[in-house]
Scaffold this motif. Structure first.
Motif, short mmCIF file in Angstrom:
data_model
loop_
_atom_site.label_atom_id
_atom_site.label_comp_id
_atom_site.label_asym_id
_atom_site.label_seq_id
_atom_site.Cartn_x
_atom_site.Cartn_y
_atom_site.Cartn_z
N ASP A 91 0.84 -1.19 0.00
CA ASP A 91 0.00 0.00 0.00
C ASP A 91 0.88 1.25 0.00
N LEU A 92 1.70 1.39 -1.05
CA LEU A 92 2.59 2.53 -1.16
C LEU A 92 1.96 3.58 -2.06
N LYS A 93 1.87 4.78 -1.54
CA LYS A 93 1.29 5.88 -2.33
C LYS A 93 2.34 6.98 -2.47
N PRO A 94 3.05 6.96 -3.59
CA PRO A 94 4.08 7.99 -3.80
C PRO A 94 3.47 9.37 -3.91
N THR A 95 4.22 10.36 -3.44
CA THR A 95 3.82 11.76 -3.60
C THR A 95 4.04 12.17 -5.05
N GLU A 96 3.59 13.36 -5.41
CA GLU A 96 3.76 13.86 -6.77
C GLU A 96 5.24 13.93 -7.15
N SER A 97 6.07 14.44 -6.24
CA SER A 97 7.51 14.53 -6.51
C SER A 97 8.14 13.15 -6.65
N GLU A 98 7.71 12.22 -5.81
CA GLU A 98 8.23 10.85 -5.90
C GLU A 98 7.81 10.20 -7.21
N LEU A 99 6.60 10.49 -7.67
CA LEU A 99 6.15 9.95 -8.96
C LEU A 99 7.00 10.49 -10.11
N GLU A 100 7.39 11.75 -10.04
CA GLU A 100 8.26 12.32 -11.07
C GLU A 100 9.59 11.58 -11.11
N ILE A 101 10.13 11.26 -9.95
CA ILE A 101 11.38 10.51 -9.88
C ILE A 101 11.18 9.10 -10.40
N LEU A 102 10.09 8.47 -10.00
CA LEU A 102 9.81 7.11 -10.47
C LEU A 102 9.66 7.07 -11.99
N GLN A 103 9.06 8.12 -12.58
CA GLN A 103 8.93 8.16 -14.04
C GLN A 103 10.29 8.06 -14.71
N VAL A 104 11.28 8.75 -14.16
CA VAL A 104 12.63 8.72 -14.71
C VAL A 104 13.23 7.32 -14.54
N ASN A 108 12.82 19.99 -17.07
CA ASN A 108 11.46 20.52 -17.03
C ASN A 108 11.15 21.41 -15.83
N LYS A 109 11.97 21.35 -14.80
CA LYS A 109 11.71 22.20 -13.63
C LYS A 109 13.00 22.48 -12.88
N ASP A 110 12.95 23.53 -12.12
CA ASP A 110 14.12 23.97 -11.37
C ASP A 110 14.09 23.33 -9.99
N SER A 111 15.00 22.40 -9.75
CA SER A 111 15.10 21.80 -8.41
C SER A 111 16.57 21.51 -8.12
N GLY A 112 16.90 21.55 -6.85
CA GLY A 112 18.28 21.36 -6.46
C GLY A 112 18.67 19.90 -6.38
N TYR A 113 19.95 19.63 -6.60
CA TYR A 113 20.46 18.26 -6.52
C TYR A 113 20.21 17.67 -5.14
N THR A 114 20.44 18.46 -4.09
CA THR A 114 20.26 17.92 -2.73
C THR A 114 18.80 17.58 -2.45
N THR A 115 17.87 18.30 -3.07
CA THR A 115 16.45 17.97 -2.92
C THR A 115 16.16 16.62 -3.55
N THR A 116 16.69 16.39 -4.75
CA THR A 116 16.51 15.10 -5.42
C THR A 116 17.13 13.99 -4.58
N LEU A 117 18.33 14.22 -4.07
CA LEU A 117 19.00 13.24 -3.23
C LEU A 117 18.17 12.90 -2.01
N LYS A 118 17.67 13.91 -1.32
CA LYS A 118 16.87 13.69 -0.11
C LYS A 118 15.60 12.92 -0.42
N LEU A 119 14.92 13.31 -1.51
CA LEU A 119 13.70 12.61 -1.91
C LEU A 119 13.98 11.14 -2.20
N MET A 120 15.08 10.86 -2.89
CA MET A 120 15.40 9.48 -3.22
C MET A 120 15.79 8.68 -1.97
N GLN A 121 16.42 9.33 -1.00
CA GLN A 121 16.71 8.66 0.27
C GLN A 121 15.41 8.32 1.01
N ILE A 122 14.47 9.25 1.01
CA ILE A 122 13.17 9.01 1.64
C ILE A 122 12.44 7.87 0.92
#
Length: 127
Positions: A2-15, A34-48
């Motif tokens: 029962d995993l429900k990814p957030t919108e940002s997590e879905l964007e990462i999963l698409q990649v 497609n959007k302005d986001s920091g590397y550390t934000t992507t890293l943190k999201l992927m760790q989560i």
């Protein structure tokens, strides 16, 4: 599951679904198109996402590689269940009518929908 990814997590999963195993840099570079986001934000999201069990991390090499543990179909089903229950109060017909009324379906998509409905209707008990 029962995993429900957030919108940002879905964007990462698409990649990740598109590329297979990815480093954080791979994902970040793709998202940055497609959007302005920091590397550390992507890293943190992927760790989560790793902690949540959405991705697995291969730490054998210097650069950690991430792979999806949830399929595109599982994510779609979870998102659809959430939308159906919250936005459409469980009404499948309202969801379909809204989707078809707001977005122009191609002839092939309409044919696929008709075929599905024919198969679905054929499996129902006739009264």
């Amino acid at each position: 599951m029962d995993l429900k990814p957030t919108e940002s997590e879905l964007e990462i999963l698409q990649v990740i679904w598109k590329k297979g195993e990815c480093s954080v840099r791979d994902v970040h570079d793709e998202l940055s198109k497609n959007k302005d986001s920091g590397y550390t934000t992507t890293l943190k999201l992927m760790q989560i996402m790793h902690e949540k069990g959405l991705v697995v991390r291969n730490t054998d090499a210097k650069t950690h590689l991430y792979k999806a543990l949830i399929s595109r179909e599982q994510a779609q089903q979870g998102a659809l269940d959430k939308i159906l229950s919250t936005v459409f109060k469980g009404s499948t017909s309202d969801l379909v009518i809204q989707a078809l009324g707001q977005h122009r379906a191609s002839r092939d998509e309409l044919d696929a929908i008709r075929n599905f409905l024919d198969k679905f209707d054929g499996g129902q008990d006739k009264e």
